[in-house]
Enzyme design. Structure first.
Site, short mmCIF file in Angstrom:
data_model
loop_
_atom_site.label_atom_id
_atom_site.label_comp_id
_atom_site.label_asym_id
_atom_site.label_seq_id
_atom_site.Cartn_x
_atom_site.Cartn_y
_atom_site.Cartn_z
N GLN A 78 -78.98 -3.86 -89.47
CA GLN A 78 -79.18 -2.99 -90.57
C GLN A 78 -80.52 -3.11 -91.36
O GLN A 78 -80.47 -3.75 -92.44
CB GLN A 78 -77.86 -2.83 -91.43
N PHE A 79 -81.69 -2.63 -91.02
CA PHE A 79 -82.78 -2.85 -91.64
C PHE A 79 -82.87 -2.25 -92.82
O PHE A 79 -83.76 -2.74 -93.59
CB PHE A 79 -84.07 -2.50 -90.74
N THR A 80 -82.07 -1.25 -93.35
CA THR A 80 -81.99 -0.72 -94.63
C THR A 80 -81.68 -1.66 -95.61
O THR A 80 -81.79 -1.33 -96.78
CB THR A 80 -81.18 0.81 -94.73
#
Length: 145
Positions: A78-80
């Site tokens: 989850q790069f966010t």
């Protein structure tokens, strides 16, 4: 590396209608590699998560690890989690690791968590994933290494 842990009764992830991973009871671990992160940080995070005492014992106290309850983990990239919301209304993600480094560290982290004795299933790095979960508690913990 950053991780958001959720203690779950169950969780699953699907990509294009196909389930790629599931767990329960155990942990949903959302993971983001940041620029400059190393394998040493992934090692530290995996070891800490495997030993983290966030599951209840017979007295109802958070005193047991995922290993101690015989649980497993669903690890989802989850790069966010790298979101910078300090300016404006659109988050920036420039502090996230480049995709090739992010994937390498994500795969490495999942392997290291499994090496700690936690059965691991995963999502698919970079894919549009649908994650379903049933929180247990709820218990949600933010970690950085």
């Amino acid at each position: 590396m950053r991780a958001l842990l959720q203690r779950v009764a169950r969780a699953s992830v699907t990509v294009e209608g196909q389930m790629t991973g599931q767990t329960g009871p155990g942990l949903l671990v959302l993971v983001c590699a940041m620029q400059g992160d190393t394998e040493a940080q992934a090692d530290h995070l995996a070891a800490k998560i495997a030993k983290l005492r966030i599951f209840t014992d017979e007295a109802g106290k958070m005193n047991r690890s995922v290993r101690e309850i015989g649980g497993s983990a669903l690890v989802v990239s989850q790069f966010t989690l790298a979101a910078d919301t300090s300016r404006g209304n659109r988050p920036g993600f420039s502090t996230a690791a480049p995709p090739e480094d992010g994937k390498r560290l994500y795969d490495y982290f999942a392997a290291q968590l499994a090496a700690q004795g936690v059965p691991v299933e995963t999502g698919r790095f970079g894919a549009d994933m649908k994650v379903e979960l049933l929180n247990d508690g709820p218990v949600t913990i933010w970690m950085e290494a």
